[in-house]
Write an enzyme that holds these catalytic residues in place. Structure first.
Site, mmCIF file in Angstrom:
data_model
loop_
_atom_site.group_PDB
_atom_site.id
_atom_site.type_symbol
_atom_site.label_atom_id
_atom_site.label_comp_id
_atom_site.label_asym_id
_atom_site.label_seq_id
_atom_site.Cartn_x
_atom_site.Cartn_y
_atom_site.Cartn_z
ATOM 1 C CG ASP A 1 2.590 1.923 9.428
ATOM 2 O OD1 ASP A 1 2.122 2.795 10.167
ATOM 3 O OD2 ASP A 1 2.817 2.124 8.211
ATOM 4 C CE LYS B 1 -1.902 1.809 3.947
ATOM 5 N NZ LYS B 1 -1.637 3.262 3.977
ATOM 6 C CG ASN B 2 2.335 2.902 3.543
ATOM 7 O OD1 ASN B 2 1.148 3.137 3.313
ATOM 8 N ND2 ASN B 2 2.833 2.850 4.766
ATOM 9 C CB CYS C 1 -5.690 11.174 10.520
ATOM 10 S SG CYS C 1 -4.171 10.415 11.020
ATOM 11 N NE ARG D 1 -0.359 10.756 9.504
ATOM 12 C CZ ARG D 1 -0.610 9.611 8.886
ATOM 13 N NH1 ARG D 1 -1.777 9.040 9.001
ATOM 14 N NH2 ARG D 1 0.306 9.052 8.143
ATOM 15 N NE ARG E 1 -6.949 4.195 5.147
ATOM 16 C CZ ARG E 1 -5.958 4.494 5.979
ATOM 17 N NH1 ARG E 1 -6.164 4.520 7.279
ATOM 18 N NH2 ARG E 1 -4.757 4.784 5.533
HETATM 19 C C1 UD1 Z 1 3.963 7.301 6.263
HETATM 20 C C2 UD1 Z 1 3.120 6.059 6.072
HETATM 21 C C3 UD1 Z 1 2.538 5.596 7.405
HETATM 22 C C4 UD1 Z 1 3.661 5.416 8.426
HETATM 23 C C5 UD1 Z 1 4.528 6.675 8.521
HETATM 24 C C6 UD1 Z 1 5.742 6.494 9.419
HETATM 25 C C7 UD1 Z 1 2.222 6.243 3.839
HETATM 26 C C8 UD1 Z 1 1.034 6.455 2.977
HETATM 27 N N1 UD1 Z 1 2.039 6.348 5.157
HETATM 28 O O1 UD1 Z 1 3.106 8.324 6.752
HETATM 29 O O2 UD1 Z 1 1.861 4.358 7.195
HETATM 30 O O3 UD1 Z 1 3.096 5.153 9.685
HETATM 31 O O4 UD1 Z 1 5.011 7.030 7.204
HETATM 32 O O5 UD1 Z 1 6.506 5.420 9.005
HETATM 33 O O6 UD1 Z 1 3.291 5.944 3.364
HETATM 34 N N2 UD1 Z 1 5.569 15.228 10.552
HETATM 35 C C9 UD1 Z 1 5.626 16.584 10.866
HETATM 36 N N3 UD1 Z 1 5.621 17.486 9.834
HETATM 37 C C10 UD1 Z 1 5.561 17.089 8.520
HETATM 38 C C11 UD1 Z 1 5.514 15.703 8.217
HETATM 39 C C12 UD1 Z 1 5.523 14.799 9.269
HETATM 40 O O7 UD1 Z 1 5.672 16.971 12.027
HETATM 41 O O8 UD1 Z 1 5.562 17.964 7.631
HETATM 42 C C13 UD1 Z 1 5.545 14.251 11.680
HETATM 43 C C14 UD1 Z 1 4.228 13.457 11.713
HETATM 44 O O9 UD1 Z 1 3.230 14.178 12.402
HETATM 45 C C15 UD1 Z 1 4.629 12.205 12.423
HETATM 46 C C16 UD1 Z 1 6.079 11.989 11.925
HETATM 47 O O10 UD1 Z 1 6.524 13.255 11.428
HETATM 48 O O11 UD1 Z 1 4.645 12.406 13.805
HETATM 49 C C17 UD1 Z 1 6.199 10.938 10.834
HETATM 50 O O12 UD1 Z 1 5.416 11.308 9.733
HETATM 51 P P1 UD1 Z 1 5.773 10.874 8.244
HETATM 52 O O13 UD1 Z 1 7.061 10.135 8.198
HETATM 53 O O14 UD1 Z 1 5.623 12.080 7.377
HETATM 54 O O15 UD1 Z 1 4.600 9.849 7.938
HETATM 55 P P2 UD1 Z 1 3.587 9.856 6.734
HETATM 56 O O16 UD1 Z 1 4.314 10.106 5.456
HETATM 57 O O17 UD1 Z 1 2.414 10.695 7.062
#
Ligand code: UD1
Length: 418
Positions: free
Chosen positions: A305, A22-23, A116, A121, A397
């Site tokens: 995850d 998925k990811n 979410c 996030r 999902r």
């Molecule tokens: C992706 C994965 C999700 C997984 C996560 C961490 C997908 C579709 N989803 O989510 O399944 O759990 O990586 O391995 O691939 N953050 C900030 N600011 C930002 C971006 C992120 O503060 O601009 C924080 C987030 O709130 C969170 C952490 O960084 O606490 C990790 O987020 P991130 O690595 O961006 O995860 P996702 O890409 O949302």
């Protein structure tokens, strides 16, 4: 919303094949927007998040076709830079379209994804990096509008190795002018998959899987055929399902290198793992051992995850385990439901202390998010009598055939759409 009904007490035995990731596929689907032509995908998982992403692509002009199991996306014509709000609210990861639509049209409008169920996030890292690439950003009335006359490569130093931000900046940079260097990039296998896919399309990217990714802008991409890699989280979920039921399961179509931190924890719980080329055999003892301290970490650390599914094993292990959730602040929503099933867990902020009990009891519980929902199904497999997991839509999902796969292994799981 749907529900799963699980008759507990059957140990899992046999072999199953793991679905596509998925990811990995979600950013690849977004990336097709950069290509003024067709893209062919094999091993694409048929899950709600993929259908949602395909609906978004359709809404901006892509033509989508399935020929048997091959997904064909024709993105010759993109008709709008506006991503419909209803889809963004449904699937937070649609924010990945920010980079690809901007890269193609130099203009994108998308609603702010907001929080979410697993945390707030934010997307500040994505936006800060875009600004450094000559992109003008307006954040108004809940929408983000990004515009530029020219995307210009730059040096991006992330404060945190965000998966989504790394992917978005890679996508933005593919058709840019100049060279973009991302420092402190995420190292997840899905990033490497995105690099491989984009390079096959004609992009110039190197370094994925390390801290530093370099993207040299190109003018145009080309048609490709691509096979999606196996889903490491689905594989980990099935390893935990075997562990929670004292089972013996062979998982086919896995990439064992992506599973090292998960396999390590499964082995520490007393399971025996044998690795083959693209399959893994897990044999489980009568009772699992507890784990001292597990911290969720960016890759190659233990994945957030997998936290909930591992917890469903630890609740019935011998002894006390501790889990620290360091990535998302609200990712313990499955805990109150596990407690309804007889688990002994105390939460203090981001720490969960789990005292293993001999057995759980079936109960009616509610999934609050995708992996937490899957964890409740795993708990139901090993529990006495019947467990009902409501809000099954969360689970759909990300899992293509969860009930069928588990039943192939000897479980008694029924999905009901009501
Ligand atoms: C992706 C994965 C999700 C997984 C996560 C961490 C997908 C579709 N989803 O989510 O399944 O759990 O990586 O391995 O691939 N953050 C900030 N600011 C930002 C971006 C992120 O503060 O601009 C924080 C987030 O709130 C969170 C952490 O960084 O606490 C990790 O987020 P991130 O690595 O961006 O995860 P996702 O890409 O949302």
């Amino acid at each position: 919303m749907g529900k799963y009904i699980i008759e507990g007490g059957y140990s899992l035995n046999g072999e199953i094949k793991v679905q596509g990731s998925k990811n990995a596929v979600l950013p690849l689907l977004a990336a097709t927007v950069l290509n003024e032509g067709k893209t062919y995908f094999y091993n694409c998982p048929k899950i709600l998040d993929v259908y949602n992403m395909l609906n978004i692509l359709k809404s901006i002009g892509c033509v989508i076709k399935w020929e048997d199991d091959v997904l064909i996306i024709d993105s010759s014509v993109i008709t709008t830079h506006v991503i419909p709000e209803k889809y963004v609210q449904r699937m937070r990861s649609s924010i990945i379209l920010l980079g690809s639509v901007l890269g193609r049209l130099k203009n994108v409008k998308i609603s702010f994804p907001g929080g979410c169920s697993i945390g707030t996030r934010p997307i500040d890292l994505h936006l800060k990096a875009l600004k450094q690439m000559n992109v003008d950003i307006k954040d108004r009335h809940g929408f983000i509008e990004c515009r530029t006359n020219k995307i210009i490569g730059n040096k991006i130093n992330f404060d945190y190795p965000s998966v989504g931000a790394t992917e978005n900046i890679m996508l933005t940079a593919v058709l840019s002018d100049g060279i973009t260097i991302i420092n402190n990039a995420a190292k997840e296998p899905e990033i490497t998959e995105l690099q491989e896919f984009l390079c096959k399309m004609g992009a110039k990217i190197k370094g994925a899987g390390t801290d530093t990714i370099t993207i040299e802008g190109v003018k145009k991409l080309k048609t490709v055929e691509y096979r999606i890699m196996p889903d490491r989280i689905v594989a980990g979920t099935y390893l935990c399902a075997a562990a929670a039921t004292s089972g013996e399961v062979l998982l086919k179509n896995v990439c064992k290198n992506h599973l090292i931190s998960t396999i390590t924890k499964i082995e520490e719980m007393g399971c025996n793992i044998k690795e083959y080329d693209d399959s893994i055999l897990v044999k489980t003892p009568k009772r699992l051992k507890s784990l001292d301290l597990i911290r969720t970490q960016p890759y190659p650390g233990f994945p957030t995850d997998m936290q909930a599914q591992l917890m469903s094993c630890l609740v019935i292990a011998r002894g006390t385990s501790i889990i620290a959730e360091t990535i998302f602040e609200s990712r313990f929503k499955h805990v109150s439901e596990l407690v309804r099933m007889g688990a002994d867990i105390i939460i203090d902020g981001r720490i969960a202390v789990i005292k293993g009990v001999p057995k759980l009891n079936g109960a009616e519980v509610f999934a609050e998010d995708l992996r937490g929902g899957a964890a409740l199904i795993l708990a139901g497999l090993g529990a006495e009598e019947t467990t009902i997991v409501n809000n099954a839509n969360h689970i759909l999902r990300g899992y293509e055939n969860l009930d069928k796969d588990l039943n192939t292994l000897g479980a008694k799981v029924k999905y009901s759409p009501d």
